[in-house]
Scaffold this motif. Structure first.
Motif, PDB file in Angstrom:
ATOM      1  N   ILE A 162       0.860  -1.275   0.074  1.00  0.00           N
ATOM      2  CA  ILE A 162      -0.068   0.062  -0.040  1.00  0.00           C
ATOM      3  C   ILE A 162       0.954   1.340   0.034  1.00  0.00           C
ATOM      4  O   ILE A 162       0.575   2.196  -0.669  1.00  0.00           O
ATOM      5  CB  ILE A 162      -0.877   0.128   1.200  1.00  0.00           C
ATOM      6  CG1 ILE A 162      -1.944  -1.220   0.916  1.00  0.00           C
ATOM      7  CG2 ILE A 162      -1.767   1.766   1.342  1.00  0.00           C
ATOM      8  CD1 ILE A 162      -2.826  -1.212   2.359  1.00  0.00           C
ATOM      9  N   TYR A 163       1.686   1.287   0.902  1.00  0.00           N
ATOM     10  CA  TYR A 163       2.686   2.384   1.116  1.00  0.00           C
ATOM     11  C   TYR A 163       3.495   2.568  -0.281  1.00  0.00           C
ATOM     12  O   TYR A 163       3.789   3.761  -0.804  1.00  0.00           O
ATOM     13  CB  TYR A 163       3.595   2.364   2.144  1.00  0.00           C
ATOM     14  CG  TYR A 163       2.799   2.799   3.526  1.00  0.00           C
ATOM     15  CD1 TYR A 163       2.708   3.898   3.847  1.00  0.00           C
ATOM     16  CD2 TYR A 163       2.270   1.831   4.445  1.00  0.00           C
ATOM     17  CE1 TYR A 163       2.019   4.425   5.061  1.00  0.00           C
ATOM     18  CE2 TYR A 163       1.636   2.242   5.472  1.00  0.00           C
ATOM     19  CZ  TYR A 163       1.377   3.480   5.877  1.00  0.00           C
ATOM     20  OH  TYR A 163       0.885   4.141   6.686  1.00  0.00           O
ATOM     21  N   SER A 164       4.221   1.442  -0.723  1.00  0.00           N
ATOM     22  CA  SER A 164       4.916   1.383  -1.874  1.00  0.00           C
ATOM     23  C   SER A 164       4.230   2.113  -3.305  1.00  0.00           C
ATOM     24  O   SER A 164       4.747   2.789  -3.994  1.00  0.00           O
ATOM     25  CB  SER A 164       5.356   0.098  -2.188  1.00  0.00           C
ATOM     26  OG  SER A 164       6.513   0.096  -3.479  1.00  0.00           O
ATOM     27  N   HIS A 165       2.992   1.715  -3.286  1.00  0.00           N
ATOM     28  CA  HIS A 165       2.187   2.217  -4.375  1.00  0.00           C
ATOM     29  C   HIS A 165       2.151   3.736  -4.335  1.00  0.00           C
ATOM     30  O   HIS A 165       2.199   4.244  -5.591  1.00  0.00           O
ATOM     31  CB  HIS A 165       0.615   1.845  -4.067  1.00  0.00           C
ATOM     32  CG  HIS A 165      -0.343   2.338  -5.194  1.00  0.00           C
ATOM     33  ND1 HIS A 165      -0.377   2.057  -6.399  1.00  0.00           N
ATOM     34  CD2 HIS A 165      -1.396   3.196  -4.996  1.00  0.00           C
ATOM     35  CE1 HIS A 165      -1.254   2.712  -7.038  1.00  0.00           C
ATOM     36  NE2 HIS A 165      -2.031   3.505  -6.287  1.00  0.00           N
ATOM     37  N   HIS A 193      13.732 -10.996 -11.931  1.00  0.00           N
ATOM     38  CA  HIS A 193      13.480 -10.945 -10.233  1.00  0.00           C
ATOM     39  C   HIS A 193      12.108  -9.964 -10.352  1.00  0.00           C
ATOM     40  O   HIS A 193      11.896  -9.278 -10.998  1.00  0.00           O
ATOM     41  CB  HIS A 193      14.593 -10.762  -9.218  1.00  0.00           C
ATOM     42  CG  HIS A 193      15.017  -9.196  -9.492  1.00  0.00           C
ATOM     43  ND1 HIS A 193      14.250  -7.916  -8.800  1.00  0.00           N
ATOM     44  CD2 HIS A 193      15.911  -8.515 -10.211  1.00  0.00           C
ATOM     45  CE1 HIS A 193      14.934  -6.981  -9.107  1.00  0.00           C
ATOM     46  NE2 HIS A 193      15.855  -7.167  -9.964  1.00  0.00           N
ATOM     47  N   HIS A 194      11.289 -10.241  -9.230  1.00  0.00           N
ATOM     48  CA  HIS A 194      10.046  -9.352  -9.199  1.00  0.00           C
ATOM     49  C   HIS A 194      10.111  -8.705  -7.746  1.00  0.00           C
ATOM     50  O   HIS A 194       8.908  -8.434  -7.507  1.00  0.00           O
ATOM     51  CB  HIS A 194       8.913 -10.289  -9.294  1.00  0.00           C
ATOM     52  CG  HIS A 194       9.027 -11.389 -10.538  1.00  0.00           C
ATOM     53  ND1 HIS A 194       8.903 -10.818 -11.752  1.00  0.00           N
ATOM     54  CD2 HIS A 194       9.270 -12.617 -10.530  1.00  0.00           C
ATOM     55  CE1 HIS A 194       8.912 -11.648 -12.525  1.00  0.00           C
ATOM     56  NE2 HIS A 194       9.373 -13.008 -11.847  1.00  0.00           N
ATOM     57  N   GLY A 209     -10.355 -11.474  -6.035  1.00  0.00           N
ATOM     58  CA  GLY A 209      -9.351 -10.892  -6.888  1.00  0.00           C
ATOM     59  C   GLY A 209      -9.607  -9.290  -7.074  1.00  0.00           C
ATOM     60  O   GLY A 209      -9.215  -8.755  -7.959  1.00  0.00           O
ATOM     61  N   LYS A 210     -10.690  -8.859  -5.910  1.00  0.00           N
ATOM     62  CA  LYS A 210     -11.020  -7.436  -5.938  1.00  0.00           C
ATOM     63  C   LYS A 210     -10.979  -6.965  -4.323  1.00  0.00           C
ATOM     64  O   LYS A 210     -11.871  -6.268  -3.985  1.00  0.00           O
ATOM     65  CB  LYS A 210     -12.391  -7.198  -6.299  1.00  0.00           C
ATOM     66  CG  LYS A 210     -12.761  -7.568  -7.945  1.00  0.00           C
ATOM     67  CD  LYS A 210     -14.116  -7.483  -8.407  1.00  0.00           C
ATOM     68  CE  LYS A 210     -14.062  -7.614  -9.644  1.00  0.00           C
ATOM     69  NZ  LYS A 210     -15.669  -7.601 -10.284  1.00  0.00           N
ATOM     70  N   ALA A 211      -9.630  -7.109  -3.706  1.00  0.00           N
ATOM     71  CA  ALA A 211      -9.513  -6.901  -2.419  1.00  0.00           C
ATOM     72  C   ALA A 211      -9.595  -5.377  -2.504  1.00  0.00           C
ATOM     73  O   ALA A 211      -8.834  -4.793  -2.960  1.00  0.00           O
ATOM     74  CB  ALA A 211      -8.364  -7.506  -1.945  1.00  0.00           C
ATOM     75  N   PRO A 212     -10.451  -4.496  -1.523  1.00  0.00           N
ATOM     76  CA  PRO A 212     -10.300  -3.216  -1.490  1.00  0.00           C
ATOM     77  C   PRO A 212      -9.027  -2.633  -1.150  1.00  0.00           C
ATOM     78  O   PRO A 212      -9.013  -1.432  -1.671  1.00  0.00           O
ATOM     79  CB  PRO A 212     -11.227  -3.107  -0.350  1.00  0.00           C
ATOM     80  CG  PRO A 212     -12.344  -4.264  -0.233  1.00  0.00           C
ATOM     81  CD  PRO A 212     -11.063  -5.406  -0.524  1.00  0.00           C
ATOM     82  N   TRP A 213      -8.078  -3.107  -0.372  1.00  0.00           N
ATOM     83  CA  TRP A 213      -6.830  -2.444  -0.076  1.00  0.00           C
ATOM     84  C   TRP A 213      -5.926  -2.666  -1.113  1.00  0.00           C
ATOM     85  O   TRP A 213      -4.884  -2.181  -1.168  1.00  0.00           O
ATOM     86  CB  TRP A 213      -6.495  -3.020   1.245  1.00  0.00           C
ATOM     87  CG  TRP A 213      -6.026  -4.535   1.166  1.00  0.00           C
ATOM     88  CD1 TRP A 213      -4.930  -5.186   0.814  1.00  0.00           C
ATOM     89  CD2 TRP A 213      -6.786  -5.798   1.146  1.00  0.00           C
ATOM     90  NE1 TRP A 213      -4.675  -6.561   0.852  1.00  0.00           N
ATOM     91  CE2 TRP A 213      -5.998  -6.789   1.155  1.00  0.00           C
ATOM     92  CE3 TRP A 213      -8.057  -6.004   1.887  1.00  0.00           C
ATOM     93  CZ2 TRP A 213      -6.309  -8.005   1.111  1.00  0.00           C
ATOM     94  CZ3 TRP A 213      -8.375  -7.268   1.840  1.00  0.00           C
ATOM     95  CH2 TRP A 213      -7.916  -8.345   1.814  1.00  0.00           C
ATOM     96  N   LYS A 214      -6.280  -3.530  -2.186  1.00  0.00           N
ATOM     97  CA  LYS A 214      -5.327  -3.724  -3.373  1.00  0.00           C
ATOM     98  C   LYS A 214      -5.171  -2.454  -4.269  1.00  0.00           C
ATOM     99  O   LYS A 214      -5.859  -2.465  -5.330  1.00  0.00           O
ATOM    100  CB  LYS A 214      -5.404  -5.163  -4.099  1.00  0.00           C
ATOM    101  CG  LYS A 214      -4.393  -5.380  -5.018  1.00  0.00           C
ATOM    102  CD  LYS A 214      -4.642  -6.658  -5.829  1.00  0.00           C
ATOM    103  CE  LYS A 214      -3.576  -7.017  -6.693  1.00  0.00           C
ATOM    104  NZ  LYS A 214      -3.493  -6.107  -7.797  1.00  0.00           N
ATOM    105  N   VAL A 215      -4.482  -1.623  -3.962  1.00  0.00           N
ATOM    106  CA  VAL A 215      -4.414  -0.103  -4.452  1.00  0.00           C
ATOM    107  C   VAL A 215      -3.390  -0.246  -5.747  1.00  0.00           C
ATOM    108  O   VAL A 215      -3.497   0.622  -6.591  1.00  0.00           O
ATOM    109  CB  VAL A 215      -4.300   1.117  -3.598  1.00  0.00           C
ATOM    110  CG1 VAL A 215      -5.697   1.217  -2.948  1.00  0.00           C
ATOM    111  CG2 VAL A 215      -3.134   0.920  -3.117  1.00  0.00           C
ATOM    112  N   PRO A 247      -1.034  -1.773  -8.990  1.00  0.00           N
ATOM    113  CA  PRO A 247      -1.592  -2.483 -10.187  1.00  0.00           C
ATOM    114  C   PRO A 247      -1.046  -3.975 -10.298  1.00  0.00           C
ATOM    115  O   PRO A 247       0.158  -4.317  -9.338  1.00  0.00           O
ATOM    116  CB  PRO A 247      -0.973  -1.749 -11.389  1.00  0.00           C
ATOM    117  CG  PRO A 247       0.189  -0.938 -10.360  1.00  0.00           C
ATOM    118  CD  PRO A 247      -0.363  -0.594  -9.120  1.00  0.00           C
ATOM    119  N   GLU A 248      -1.337  -4.780 -11.103  1.00  0.00           N
ATOM    120  CA  GLU A 248      -0.740  -6.073 -11.210  1.00  0.00           C
ATOM    121  C   GLU A 248       0.721  -5.962 -11.462  1.00  0.00           C
ATOM    122  O   GLU A 248       1.127  -5.291 -12.257  1.00  0.00           O
ATOM    123  CB  GLU A 248      -1.447  -6.808 -12.180  1.00  0.00           C
ATOM    124  CG  GLU A 248      -2.972  -7.353 -11.796  1.00  0.00           C
ATOM    125  CD  GLU A 248      -2.910  -8.098 -10.674  1.00  0.00           C
ATOM    126  OE1 GLU A 248      -2.042  -8.839 -10.465  1.00  0.00           O
ATOM    127  OE2 GLU A 248      -3.994  -8.514 -10.112  1.00  0.00           O
TER     128      GLU A 248
END
Length: 259
Positions: free
Chosen positions: A40-43, A89-90, A250-256, A258-259
């Motif tokens: 979240i913070y990294s976004h 690496h990812h 696949g739609k977790a609200p906190w997943k702000v 991108p893939e």
């Protein structure tokens, strides 16, 4: 701005899993909840983390010690003296400082102990067990506009958590730990703090949510950034299951991010 994460508590209310690992390492979708918080913070562009360790802190150290390898494609060639080749690496562009802040240290004391890693700059602070679609940058801008020592994100779940009394100009007039009743504004974490907050913390036995926050509120140095979106802590196994169900959609609200 560095991000400080409190990750040292015992997690006794979710002991079904925390007897094996610290609560921030309990997984949602095969990733520790700590990873979700950091994403979240990294976004929002914040990639420099200071993590306050306590109970089973070695688990968190081991995770990050091997994180680059976990997130990479790798070949182990045992014919060539156990040669290891890392391919693509990812791993995220994170800088992570892991600080032993004591097994029995309270939340305020943990923050006091990491002062030298934060320096004399404003910092972000959150707990290692809560997820939300909080707009971090909007919260920082709100903090700057008000010019106070601390900003706390406030939200309105159905009760169970420490409540904030809010007055004019979004000043926090009262800070109450887990009052009865539903619908109150509650402490959702996701703080923005000035270094002056360290002066409100005595030592290891200081609980951040008590005297420091109460004193800041009395002195009109604590404001609330109101968050109307999703927020949920992982206090119990029931909470963990609920968060897992969100993730599996696949739609977790906190997943702000991108893939």
């Amino acid at each position: 701005m560095r991000v400080v994460i409190l990750a040292g508590g015992y997690g006794t209310r979710i002991s079904e899993e925390s007897h094996l690992k610290p609560k921030p390492m309990i997984e949602i979708g095969e990733k520790p909840i700590l990873w979700h918080i950091m994403k979240i913070y990294s976004h929002y562009g914040f990639n420099d983390f200071v993590i306050c360790l306590g109970y089973k802190g070695y688990c968190i150290k081991e995770y990050f010690a091997h994180y680059y390898l976990y997130e990479s494609d790798v070949t182990f060639d045992f014919r060539c003296e156990n040669q290891q080749v890392v391919h693509t690496h990812h791993a995220e562009p994170w800088r992570v400082t892991l600080v032993n802040t004591g097994i029995e240290t309270m939340t305020g004391g943990r923050i006091k102990r990491i002062r030298k890693y934060v320096g004399e700059e404003p910092f972000l602070l959150t707990y290692g067990d809560g997820l939300g679609d909080v707009d971090i940058r909007a919260g920082i801008e709100f903090h700057r506009q008000h010019g106070k020592i601390a900003t706390v994100t406030a939200t309105q779940p159905t009760g169970r958590y420490g409540a904030l009394g809010l007055g004019l100009r979004d000043l926090v007039t009262d800070f109450r730990e887990k009052p009865g009743g539903d619908g109150a504004w509650v402490n959702a974490g996701f703080f923005v703090m000035e270094p002056a907050v360290f002066d409100y913390i005595d030592g290891d036995t200081t609980i951040l949510e008590r005297e420091p926050m109460e004193k800041l509120a009395r002195e009109e140095q604590l404001v609330a950034y109101k968050h109307g979106g999703f927020w949920q802590p992982m206090d119990t196994l029931r909470d963990k299951v609920a968060l897992e169900k969100h993730w599996q959609t696949g739609k977790a609200p906190w997943k702000v991010w991108p893939e």
